[in-house]
Design a protein around this motif. Structure first.
Motif, PDB file in Angstrom:
ATOM      1  N   SER A  45       1.018  -0.680   0.190  1.00  0.00           N
ATOM      2  CA  SER A  45       0.063   0.011  -0.202  1.00  0.00           C
ATOM      3  C   SER A  45       0.726   1.251   0.349  1.00  0.00           C
ATOM      4  O   SER A  45       0.437   1.691  -0.706  1.00  0.00           O
ATOM      5  CB  SER A  45      -1.030   0.194   1.344  1.00  0.00           C
ATOM      6  OG  SER A  45      -0.518   0.270   2.770  1.00  0.00           O
ATOM      7  N   THR A  46       1.849   1.624   0.901  1.00  0.00           N
ATOM      8  CA  THR A  46       2.831   2.370   0.615  1.00  0.00           C
ATOM      9  C   THR A  46       2.975   2.345  -1.033  1.00  0.00           C
ATOM     10  O   THR A  46       3.042   3.509  -1.540  1.00  0.00           O
ATOM     11  CB  THR A  46       4.048   2.003   1.621  1.00  0.00           C
ATOM     12  OG1 THR A  46       3.416   1.836   2.918  1.00  0.00           O
ATOM     13  CG2 THR A  46       4.891   3.492   2.201  1.00  0.00           C
ATOM     14  N   ALA A  93       1.124   4.022  -2.905  1.00  0.00           N
ATOM     15  CA  ALA A  93       0.607   5.240  -3.025  1.00  0.00           C
ATOM     16  C   ALA A  93       1.407   6.247  -3.403  1.00  0.00           C
ATOM     17  O   ALA A  93       1.648   7.716  -3.864  1.00  0.00           O
ATOM     18  CB  ALA A  93       0.708   6.079  -1.354  1.00  0.00           C
ATOM     19  N   GLU A 135      -7.757   8.407  -2.692  1.00  0.00           N
ATOM     20  CA  GLU A 135      -6.941   9.403  -2.823  1.00  0.00           C
ATOM     21  C   GLU A 135      -6.639   9.705  -4.475  1.00  0.00           C
ATOM     22  O   GLU A 135      -5.872  10.287  -4.947  1.00  0.00           O
ATOM     23  CB  GLU A 135      -5.708   9.046  -2.913  1.00  0.00           C
ATOM     24  CG  GLU A 135      -5.360   9.227  -0.755  1.00  0.00           C
ATOM     25  CD  GLU A 135      -5.758  10.294  -0.139  1.00  0.00           C
ATOM     26  OE1 GLU A 135      -5.530  11.391  -0.426  1.00  0.00           O
ATOM     27  OE2 GLU A 135      -6.275  10.619   0.338  1.00  0.00           O
ATOM     28  N   ASP A 171      -8.232   2.593   0.703  1.00  0.00           N
ATOM     29  CA  ASP A 171      -7.662   3.772   1.332  1.00  0.00           C
ATOM     30  C   ASP A 171      -6.690   4.370   1.239  1.00  0.00           C
ATOM     31  O   ASP A 171      -7.108   6.138   0.314  1.00  0.00           O
ATOM     32  CB  ASP A 171      -7.691   4.013   2.911  1.00  0.00           C
ATOM     33  CG  ASP A 171      -8.297   3.585   4.437  1.00  0.00           C
ATOM     34  OD1 ASP A 171      -9.550   3.642   3.679  1.00  0.00           O
ATOM     35  OD2 ASP A 171      -7.573   3.740   4.915  1.00  0.00           O
ATOM     36  N   VAL A 172      -6.119   4.181   0.444  1.00  0.00           N
ATOM     37  CA  VAL A 172      -4.798   4.323  -1.279  1.00  0.00           C
ATOM     38  C   VAL A 172      -5.394   5.008  -2.080  1.00  0.00           C
ATOM     39  O   VAL A 172      -5.386   5.972  -2.725  1.00  0.00           O
ATOM     40  CB  VAL A 172      -4.079   3.018  -0.561  1.00  0.00           C
ATOM     41  CG1 VAL A 172      -2.841   3.986  -1.796  1.00  0.00           C
ATOM     42  CG2 VAL A 172      -2.668   2.994   0.170  1.00  0.00           C
ATOM     43  N   ARG A 215      -6.902  -0.870   3.713  1.00  0.00           N
ATOM     44  CA  ARG A 215      -5.745  -0.325   3.813  1.00  0.00           C
ATOM     45  C   ARG A 215      -5.756  -0.514   2.305  1.00  0.00           C
ATOM     46  O   ARG A 215      -5.629   1.124   2.166  1.00  0.00           O
ATOM     47  CB  ARG A 215      -4.567  -1.340   4.544  1.00  0.00           C
ATOM     48  CG  ARG A 215      -3.224  -0.130   4.532  1.00  0.00           C
ATOM     49  CD  ARG A 215      -3.301   1.028   4.645  1.00  0.00           C
ATOM     50  NE  ARG A 215      -1.729   2.108   4.040  1.00  0.00           N
ATOM     51  CZ  ARG A 215      -1.966   3.039   4.259  1.00  0.00           C
ATOM     52  NH1 ARG A 215      -2.580   3.660   4.555  1.00  0.00           N
ATOM     53  NH2 ARG A 215      -0.758   3.905   3.977  1.00  0.00           N
TER      54      ARG A 215
END
Length: 273
Positions: free
Chosen positions: A143-144, A147, A207, A203-204, A200
């Motif tokens: 996820s990072t 993002a 954006e 949520d990413v 999670r």
């Protein structure tokens, strides 16, 4: 008109050859490998794409505003000039699209490999409830990474180019996540972990502000709830929230339940397969 047309052609040729084509030559040399072993760096190429698009927009605007009115006296010259400009820009656009596809391929292949390497079968079969309240390592890192890729795109692209890139990134990431989750058996406690991971991911991609992608991951959250609920409640949830999802896809997803073999006949019956 002829003099104006020649000057405009010379200006276009200089800009496209001296600046745009040269910048693309450099950017293409540092495009990430489409099957990368390390974190692919897409930032430089995306920045070049953004710069090239802005240059092209200004060139078109200048041509429409200052050149075309001076060619009205000779419609043949006007038509040939406009056609030549479109052809030149299409060549540039082809190179940009090819590079963007390579960036997306690299990103998706890397995150797919990352998740496969970092996800442990035991992640979705925790033995203690205290292990059910945090994302898995694979989710956190994937996820990072996604993002960051989205942020790189937002920093460099704009308008329809940005929306198209993020839509493709989001939809392809969705396929990676769903295929990834189907590889693991999930216990009742593990279903809570799956729900956290999917939340999670959702949520990413929120954006990205791409409605279709947001809707896909919202559906995936509802699908994840099927791994947690008692079998008797599956039919109601499918009818109320997942009626648009093909039953075969739901069935494949439900095969991840740890109790699937024992409950297989009832699950198939509830899905009307």
């Amino acid at each position: 008109p002829q003099c104006c047309d020649r000057l405009a052609k010379e200006a276009w040729n200089q800009l496209l050859t001296t600046y745009v084509a040269t910048a693309l030559d450099v950017a293409e040399q540092v495009l990430p490998d489409e099957d990368p072993k390390e974190d692919p760096d897409t930032r430089f190429f995306l920045r070049v794409v953004g710069s090239v698009n802005r240059i092209a927009e200004r060139m078109n605007e200048h041509y429409r505003t200052h050149v075309l009115p001076r060619l009205e006296a000779d419609l043949n010259i006007k038509s040939r000039g406009s056609s030549a400009n479109r052809k030149a820009l299409r060549k540039i656009e082809t190179r940009l699209l090819k590079g963007l596809r390579m960036c997306l391929n690299a990103v998706i292949k890397y995150v797919e490999r990352m998740m496969s390497r970092q996800q442990r079968p035991s992640d979705f079969k925790p033995k203690d409830e205290m292990d059910c309240f945090d994302y898995t390592e694979a989710c956190r890192n994937a996820s990072t990474f996604i993002a960051i890729q989205g942020e790189c795109a937002v920093e460099s692209l704009q308008g329809r180019n940005l929306d198209t890139y993020l839509a493709n990134l989001g939809k392809r990431f969705y396929k990676v996540v769903t295929a990834h989750l189907r590889r693991y058996q999930v216990s009742p406690l593990g279903a809570m972990v799956v729900s956290l991971d999917v939340k999670r991911f959702q949520d990413v991609v929120q954006e990205f502000h791409i409605e279709e992608v947001s809707r896909m991951f919202s559906t995936l959250r509802d699908m994840a709830s099927l791994l947690l609920l008692p079998v008797e409640q599956l039919g109601m949830v499918v009818q109320q929230r997942l009626a648009s999802v093909p039953k075969e896809d739901l069935h494949e997803f439900l095969k991840s339940r740890a109790d699937y073999n024992r409950q297989r006949i009832q699950i198939i019956s509830l899905l009307n397969l």
